[in-house]
Enzyme design. Structure first.
Site, PDB file in Angstrom:
ATOM      1  N   ALA A  44     -12.548   1.540   1.850  1.00 47.97           N
ATOM      2  CA  ALA A  44     -13.073   1.810   3.195  1.00 47.97           C
ATOM      3  C   ALA A  44     -11.926   1.703   4.182  1.00 47.97           C
ATOM      4  CB  ALA A  44     -14.145   0.788   3.532  1.00 47.97           C
ATOM      5  N   GLY A 102     -14.087   0.940  -1.943  1.00 43.90           N
ATOM      6  CA  GLY A 102     -14.990   2.097  -1.928  1.00 43.90           C
ATOM      7  C   GLY A 102     -14.492   3.244  -2.807  1.00 43.90           C
ATOM      8  N   GLU A 109     -15.574   2.335  -6.136  1.00 47.20           N
ATOM      9  CA  GLU A 109     -17.044   2.436  -6.166  1.00 47.20           C
ATOM     10  C   GLU A 109     -17.487   3.897  -6.307  1.00 47.20           C
ATOM     11  OE1 GLU A 109     -17.573   0.135  -2.559  1.00 47.20           O
ATOM     12  OE2 GLU A 109     -18.575  -1.437  -3.721  1.00 47.20           O
ATOM     13  N   GLU A 166     -11.944  -6.558  -2.078  1.00 47.51           N
ATOM     14  CA  GLU A 166     -12.593  -6.975  -0.830  1.00 47.51           C
ATOM     15  C   GLU A 166     -12.474  -8.471  -0.578  1.00 47.51           C
ATOM     16  OE1 GLU A 166     -13.720  -4.694  -2.884  1.00 47.51           O
ATOM     17  OE2 GLU A 166     -14.727  -3.082  -1.792  1.00 47.51           O
TER      18      GLU A 166
HETATM   19  N1  COA Z   1      -7.904   1.249   5.249  1.00 51.29           N
HETATM   20  C1  COA Z   1      -7.116   1.676   6.230  1.00 51.29           C
HETATM   21  N2  COA Z   1      -5.828   2.005   6.076  1.00 51.29           N
HETATM   22  C2  COA Z   1      -5.326   1.896   4.837  1.00 51.29           C
HETATM   23  C3  COA Z   1      -6.082   1.434   3.748  1.00 51.29           C
HETATM   24  C4  COA Z   1      -7.438   1.115   3.989  1.00 51.29           C
HETATM   25  N3  COA Z   1      -8.259   0.716   3.012  1.00 51.29           N
HETATM   26  N4  COA Z   1      -5.298   1.411   2.645  1.00 51.29           N
HETATM   27  C5  COA Z   1      -4.099   1.853   3.039  1.00 51.29           C
HETATM   28  N5  COA Z   1      -4.103   2.141   4.350  1.00 51.29           N
HETATM   29  C6  COA Z   1      -2.997   2.645   5.181  1.00 51.29           C
HETATM   30  C7  COA Z   1      -2.006   1.562   5.527  1.00 51.29           C
HETATM   31  O1  COA Z   1      -2.472   0.826   6.651  1.00 51.29           O
HETATM   32  C8  COA Z   1      -0.776   2.378   5.821  1.00 51.29           C
HETATM   33  O2  COA Z   1      -0.929   2.965   7.105  1.00 51.29           O
HETATM   34  P1  COA Z   1       0.328   3.015   8.141  1.00 51.29           P
HETATM   35  O3  COA Z   1       1.380   3.811   7.402  1.00 51.29           O
HETATM   36  O4  COA Z   1      -0.222   3.704   9.332  1.00 51.29           O
HETATM   37  O5  COA Z   1       0.737   1.597   8.339  1.00 51.29           O
HETATM   38  C9  COA Z   1      -0.872   3.508   4.801  1.00 51.29           C
HETATM   39  O6  COA Z   1      -2.248   3.579   4.425  1.00 51.29           O
HETATM   40  C10 COA Z   1      -0.045   3.268   3.553  1.00 51.29           C
HETATM   41  O7  COA Z   1      -0.429   2.001   3.005  1.00 51.29           O
HETATM   42  P2  COA Z   1       0.581   0.776   2.775  1.00 51.29           P
HETATM   43  O8  COA Z   1      -0.220  -0.479   2.800  1.00 51.29           O
HETATM   44  O9  COA Z   1       1.735   0.878   3.699  1.00 51.29           O
HETATM   45  O10 COA Z   1       1.080   1.096   1.299  1.00 51.29           O
HETATM   46  P3  COA Z   1       1.565   0.043   0.212  1.00 51.29           P
HETATM   47  O11 COA Z   1       2.139   0.845  -0.886  1.00 51.29           O
HETATM   48  O12 COA Z   1       2.399  -1.006   0.816  1.00 51.29           O
HETATM   49  O13 COA Z   1       0.212  -0.670  -0.310  1.00 51.29           O
HETATM   50  C11 COA Z   1      -2.089  -0.767  -1.041  1.00 51.29           C
HETATM   51  C12 COA Z   1      -0.799   0.088  -0.934  1.00 51.29           C
HETATM   52  C13 COA Z   1      -3.184   0.151  -1.576  1.00 51.29           C
HETATM   53  C14 COA Z   1      -1.865  -1.917  -2.011  1.00 51.29           C
HETATM   54  C15 COA Z   1      -2.457  -1.315   0.347  1.00 51.29           C
HETATM   55  O14 COA Z   1      -2.464  -0.223   1.275  1.00 51.29           O
HETATM   56  C16 COA Z   1      -3.804  -1.967   0.403  1.00 51.29           C
HETATM   57  O15 COA Z   1      -3.950  -3.090  -0.045  1.00 51.29           O
HETATM   58  N6  COA Z   1      -4.815  -1.276   0.996  1.00 51.29           N
HETATM   59  C17 COA Z   1      -6.111  -1.837   1.212  1.00 51.29           C
HETATM   60  C18 COA Z   1      -6.931  -1.844  -0.058  1.00 51.29           C
HETATM   61  C19 COA Z   1      -8.284  -2.505   0.177  1.00 51.29           C
HETATM   62  O16 COA Z   1      -8.366  -3.669   0.511  1.00 51.29           O
HETATM   63  N7  COA Z   1      -9.353  -1.721  -0.019  1.00 51.29           N
HETATM   64  C20 COA Z   1     -10.706  -2.214   0.151  1.00 51.29           C
HETATM   65  C21 COA Z   1     -11.159  -2.070   1.550  1.00 51.29           C
HETATM   66  S1  COA Z   1     -12.744  -2.771   1.843  1.00 51.29           S
END
Ligand code: COA
Length: 261
Positions: free
Chosen positions: A67, A112, A115, A135
């Protein structure tokens, strides 16, 4: 309505791919994206010529990274609840689509995103796939069916290990666990997914729709009830034009021409 957020690609006769398209945010699911997905599903449901739906993510880093967490900050509880209810409705609609759905996963399929993959009938992973429900790291728990569909797919113990440590698993591990039907090198993902979709085109569409529903309803029912459901389905299919055609085609040593009737 935000239609470029989920792209529709008609790949070849009978096969459509929906692509989550927000690669700069790792295809994180915003509210407009969920609505775009629903609008595609409503259209696809009305197109009998579309026999198989493939789900994929734009770019090479993610299927869907969950999400859109940016939307969560500052949400009033009512807005958060509305988002969750809407996602639930759309994910359930995706699961109930009466045609096969393949999730084709490269990179992150988290929250999500995972999911959504769990609502699909078949998952194909690239080696780069990373699946998980993180989450808990946000102080939250999954709301799009993750805890329940994952448990039904792999059992409570594996699901607990993934949820309680926010553990991500690789495509290879997903294959070992029986979550993914196949794991392939990244540059073979499209080909492997299409091969599975083409194989699905050979199976009668009514039989597919019935079996899909049966698998989901049956697992929730006691065995004797599920067995009765199974036979009801078979008896119904036996009376279909497609069954008549399928049986005749076998005996005539020719390929069947199914019409979904
Ligand atoms: N929601 C919003 N933005 C997200 C996102 C999410 N779930 N997942 C990634 N992004 C965005 C980051 O904020 C970043 O944006 P920016 O460039 O404007 O700062 C961009 O996508 C790239 O992600 P980044 O975190 O820089 O890449 P990374 O390689 O360092 O890490 C992940 C990748 C997937 C490990 C990390 O993005 C992450 O943990 N995301 C969230 C996953 C999550 O918790 N999902 C469940 C949500 S309920």
């Amino acid at each position: 309505m935000g239609s470029d957020l989920v792209l529709r690609q008609d790949l070849e006769a009978g096969i459509v791919r929906l692509v989550f398209n927000r690669p700069d945010k790792l295809n994180a699911l915003s509210t407009p994206m969920i609505r775009a997905l629903e609008s595609h599903l409503d259209t696809l449901a009305k197109e009998p010529a579309v026999r198989v739906v493939i789900l994929g993510g734009a770019g090479d880093r993610a299927f869907v990274a969950g999400a859109d967490i940016a939307e969560y900050r500052g949400h009033r509880p009512a807005a958060f609840i509305a988002y969750q209810l809407e996602s639930r409705r759309v994910f359930d609609k995706l699961e109930a689509l009466p045609k096969p759905v393949i999730a084709s996963i490269r990179g992150y399929a988290l929250g999500g995103g995972f999911e959504i993959a769990l609502t699909a009938d078949v998952i194909v992973c690239a080696m780069s796939a990373r699946l998980g429900l993180p989450e808990g790291l946000l102080g939250l728990s999954p709301g799009g069916g993750g805890t329940q569909r994952l448990t039904r797919a792999v059992g409570r113990v594996v699901a607990s290990d993934m949820l309680l440590a926010a553990r991500r698993i690789s495509g290879e591990r997903a294959f070992q666990l029986g979550l993914a039907a196949e794991v392939v090198p990244d540059d073979k993902l499209e080909e492997a997914t299409l091969a599975r979709a083409r194989a699905m085109l050979q199976v009668a569409p009514l039989a597919q729709a019935e079996m899909k529903r049966l698998l989901r309803e049956g697992i929730e029912a006691p065995l004797a009830t599920a067995r009765s459901l199974e036979q009801e389905v078979l008896f119904r299919l036996y009376g279909s034009r497609d069954a008549e055609e399928g049986i005749a085609a076998f005996l005539d040593k020719r390929s069947a021409n199914f019409r979904g009737e």
